[in-house]
Motif scaffolding. Structure first.
Motif, PDB file in Angstrom:
ATOM      1  N   LYS A   1       8.386   0.063  45.672  1.00 48.28           N
ATOM      2  CA  LYS A   1       8.380  -1.102  44.867  1.00 48.28           C
ATOM      3  C   LYS A   1       9.720  -0.434  43.589  1.00 48.28           C
ATOM      4  O   LYS A   1      10.548  -1.040  43.293  1.00 48.28           O
ATOM      5  CB  LYS A   1       7.425  -1.404  44.140  1.00 48.28           C
ATOM      6  N   ASN A   2       9.294   0.785  43.536  1.00 51.09           N
ATOM      7  CA  ASN A   2      10.535   1.349  42.582  1.00 51.09           C
ATOM      8  C   ASN A   2      11.689   1.509  42.951  1.00 51.09           C
ATOM      9  O   ASN A   2      12.975   1.336  42.388  1.00 51.09           O
ATOM     10  CB  ASN A   2      10.014   2.741  42.266  1.00 51.09           C
ATOM     11  N   ALA A   3      11.928   1.561  44.284  1.00 53.09           N
ATOM     12  CA  ALA A   3      13.145   1.634  44.973  1.00 53.09           C
ATOM     13  C   ALA A   3      13.722   0.134  45.385  1.00 53.09           C
ATOM     14  O   ALA A   3      14.960  -0.091  45.957  1.00 53.09           O
ATOM     15  CB  ALA A   3      13.262   2.143  46.247  1.00 53.09           C
ATOM     16  N   LYS A   4      12.965  -1.016  45.018  1.00 57.98           N
ATOM     17  CA  LYS A   4      13.492  -2.266  45.178  1.00 57.98           C
ATOM     18  C   LYS A   4      13.455  -2.684  46.500  1.00 57.98           C
ATOM     19  O   LYS A   4      14.161  -3.540  47.034  1.00 57.98           O
ATOM     20  CB  LYS A   4      14.614  -2.712  44.352  1.00 57.98           C
ATOM     21  N   ILE A   5      12.805  -1.907  47.509  1.00 60.34           N
ATOM     22  CA  ILE A   5      12.630  -2.271  48.869  1.00 60.34           C
ATOM     23  C   ILE A   5      11.709  -3.296  49.181  1.00 60.34           C
ATOM     24  O   ILE A   5      11.872  -4.230  49.970  1.00 60.34           O
ATOM     25  CB  ILE A   5      12.071  -0.897  49.559  1.00 60.34           C
TER      26      ILE A   5
ATOM     27  N   ILE B   1      -2.170  -7.832  44.087  1.00 63.84           N
ATOM     28  CA  ILE B   1      -0.827  -7.770  44.007  1.00 63.84           C
ATOM     29  C   ILE B   1      -0.271  -8.042  45.539  1.00 63.84           C
ATOM     30  O   ILE B   1      -0.509  -7.382  46.464  1.00 63.84           O
ATOM     31  CB  ILE B   1      -0.143  -6.446  43.672  1.00 63.84           C
ATOM     32  N   CYS B   2       0.474  -9.154  45.757  1.00 66.38           N
ATOM     33  CA  CYS B   2       0.937  -9.465  47.123  1.00 66.38           C
ATOM     34  C   CYS B   2       2.086  -8.791  47.265  1.00 66.38           C
ATOM     35  O   CYS B   2       3.168  -8.807  46.263  1.00 66.38           O
ATOM     36  CB  CYS B   2       0.902 -10.858  47.076  1.00 66.38           C
ATOM     37  N   TYR B   3       2.494  -8.272  48.363  1.00 72.53           N
ATOM     38  CA  TYR B   3       3.716  -7.512  48.440  1.00 72.53           C
ATOM     39  C   TYR B   3       4.652  -8.202  49.659  1.00 72.53           C
ATOM     40  O   TYR B   3       4.175  -8.794  50.733  1.00 72.53           O
ATOM     41  CB  TYR B   3       3.676  -5.980  48.969  1.00 72.53           C
ATOM     42  N   CYS B   4       5.777  -8.131  49.551  1.00 77.47           N
ATOM     43  CA  CYS B   4       6.881  -8.409  50.691  1.00 77.47           C
ATOM     44  C   CYS B   4       7.937  -7.692  50.512  1.00 77.47           C
ATOM     45  O   CYS B   4       8.432  -7.216  49.549  1.00 77.47           O
ATOM     46  CB  CYS B   4       6.948 -10.066  50.521  1.00 77.47           C
ATOM     47  N   ILE B   5       9.065  -7.853  51.590  1.00 77.63           N
ATOM     48  CA  ILE B   5      10.224  -7.117  51.618  1.00 77.63           C
ATOM     49  C   ILE B   5      11.244  -7.852  50.453  1.00 77.63           C
ATOM     50  O   ILE B   5      11.189  -9.080  50.453  1.00 77.63           O
ATOM     51  CB  ILE B   5      10.859  -7.477  52.979  1.00 77.63           C
ATOM     52  N   ASN B   6      12.067  -7.025  49.947  1.00 77.81           N
ATOM     53  CA  ASN B   6      13.338  -7.578  49.121  1.00 77.81           C
ATOM     54  C   ASN B   6      14.274  -7.824  50.151  1.00 77.81           C
ATOM     55  O   ASN B   6      14.925  -6.966  50.454  1.00 77.81           O
ATOM     56  CB  ASN B   6      13.305  -6.850  47.867  1.00 77.81           C
ATOM     57  N   SER B   7      14.616  -9.176  50.161  1.00 77.69           N
ATOM     58  CA  SER B   7      15.652  -9.475  51.205  1.00 77.69           C
ATOM     59  C   SER B   7      16.828  -8.831  50.644  1.00 77.69           C
ATOM     60  O   SER B   7      17.762  -8.466  51.333  1.00 77.69           O
ATOM     61  CB  SER B   7      15.799 -10.778  51.283  1.00 77.69           C
ATOM     62  N   ASP B   8      17.105  -8.746  49.206  1.00 71.11           N
ATOM     63  CA  ASP B   8      18.348  -8.080  48.627  1.00 71.11           C
ATOM     64  C   ASP B   8      18.711  -7.024  49.092  1.00 71.11           C
ATOM     65  O   ASP B   8      19.896  -6.459  49.542  1.00 71.11           O
ATOM     66  CB  ASP B   8      18.491  -8.817  47.195  1.00 71.11           C
ATOM     67  N   THR B   9      17.539  -6.218  48.953  1.00 72.18           N
ATOM     68  CA  THR B   9      17.676  -4.605  49.513  1.00 72.18           C
ATOM     69  C   THR B   9      18.018  -4.456  50.925  1.00 72.18           C
ATOM     70  O   THR B   9      18.720  -3.650  51.348  1.00 72.18           O
ATOM     71  CB  THR B   9      16.424  -4.009  48.988  1.00 72.18           C
TER      72      THR B   9
END
Length: 107
Positions: free
Chosen positions: A65-69, A79-87
């Protein structure tokens, strides 16, 4: 790389190095692969998918998350997680450029 040396490189190079560093652990690669496989934001399932304790998984999620991945949203107590499509697009562009340059040199 020391903090003073990173100034010698472009912002893009430093950003890519941060992304690659965040992916330099097999647990984090496994988390990314799992998120890509389920193709949705998930809340608690990641711990069940890895042979690691919940605090360890949380630490790996924090690094990603810190790397914005990945990105996380709070839903109730989870907390629900998913891929950051911009990264993900930055990775795609980087490897596309490398592949294109290699093809131009080789063929």
């Amino acid at each position: 790389m020391g903090a003073s040396k990173s100034e010698s490189f472009s912002e893009e190079q430093n950003e890519l190095a941060t992304l690659f560093k965040a992916l330099s652990h097999p647990a984090r690669v496994a988390i990314i692969e799992y998120l890509l496989k389920v193709d949705t934001c998930i809340c608690g399932d990641i711990v069940n998918e890895l042979p690691l304790a919940q605090p360890t998984v949380s630490q790996h999620l924090k690094e990603l998350k810190n790397a914005k991945i990945i990105q996380g949203t709070i839903e109730g107590t989870s907390i629900c997680y998913c891929i950051n499509s911009d990264t993900l697009k930055k990775f795609e562009n980087y490897f596309f450029a490398i592949t294109r340059k290699l093809k131009e040199k080789c063929c």
